[in-house]
Design a protein around this motif. Sequence first.
Motif, PDB file in Angstrom:
ATOM      1  N   PRO A  20       3.367   8.235 -28.082  1.00 25.54           N
ATOM      2  CA  PRO A  20       4.033   7.228 -27.250  1.00 25.54           C
ATOM      3  C   PRO A  20       3.325   6.946 -25.927  1.00 25.54           C
ATOM      4  O   PRO A  20       3.479   5.854 -25.372  1.00 25.54           O
ATOM      5  CB  PRO A  20       5.433   7.799 -27.003  1.00 25.54           C
ATOM      6  N   ASN A  21       2.529   7.895 -25.425  1.00 25.86           N
ATOM      7  CA  ASN A  21       1.784   7.632 -24.188  1.00 25.86           C
ATOM      8  C   ASN A  21       0.725   6.557 -24.382  1.00 25.86           C
ATOM      9  O   ASN A  21       0.373   5.853 -23.444  1.00 25.86           O
ATOM     10  CB  ASN A  21       1.120   8.917 -23.674  1.00 25.86           C
ATOM     11  N   THR A  22       0.227   6.416 -25.599  1.00 27.14           N
ATOM     12  CA  THR A  22      -0.780   5.399 -25.902  1.00 27.14           C
ATOM     13  C   THR A  22      -0.151   4.132 -26.445  1.00 27.14           C
ATOM     14  O   THR A  22      -0.527   3.028 -26.057  1.00 27.14           O
ATOM     15  CB  THR A  22      -1.799   5.945 -26.933  1.00 27.14           C
ATOM     16  N   TYR A  23       0.821   4.277 -27.351  1.00 27.14           N
ATOM     17  CA  TYR A  23       1.351   3.125 -28.086  1.00 27.14           C
ATOM     18  C   TYR A  23       2.754   2.707 -27.663  1.00 27.14           C
ATOM     19  O   TYR A  23       3.268   1.719 -28.185  1.00 27.14           O
ATOM     20  CB  TYR A  23       1.344   3.425 -29.590  1.00 27.14           C
ATOM     21  N   GLY A  24       3.390   3.456 -26.773  1.00 22.11           N
ATOM     22  CA  GLY A  24       4.731   3.109 -26.330  1.00 22.11           C
ATOM     23  C   GLY A  24       5.802   3.660 -27.249  1.00 22.11           C
ATOM     24  O   GLY A  24       5.510   4.364 -28.220  1.00 22.11           O
TER      25      GLY A  24
END
Length: 150
Positions: A20-24
């Motif tokens: 989620p830190n990269t893709y939300g």
Amino acid sequence: MTTVYVLNGPNLNLLGLRDPNTYGTQTLADVQERCDVVAKESGLELIFRQSNHEGELIDWLHEAGRAVADGTSAGVVLNAGAYTHTSVGLADAISGAFVPTIEVHISNVHARESFRHHSYISPVAAGVIVGLGTYGYDAAIQALAHRENS
């Protein structure tokens, strides 16, 4: 009504779960819901698909190309995922089907691992959107609608 195809490649079915830190935190269903709204606001009907299989994506690009040729589609928004960096077949399908395609990446691929800096899709794409999160899909749909209405 004119359609817009939104095609998603491998692992995008894991949105909301995968890094989620990269893709939300939005899921692919969330993205589809938003794309449907943006397409309708832009006067387009949405066809939204995801596959982990390269050949299926190629078949869908051919389908979209036929729809563009008969005037029933504005083109394709394509998040090819990892196939962006490996698939000559997807690039050939885009150019061979004469389908206007906007390449989309949720993350800024140029700020990530070096293997992600090269795209086989970009040279045959009508445009490229990277690093805007899932808003990139909105912008790509609007860009195709603009091309359609110009």
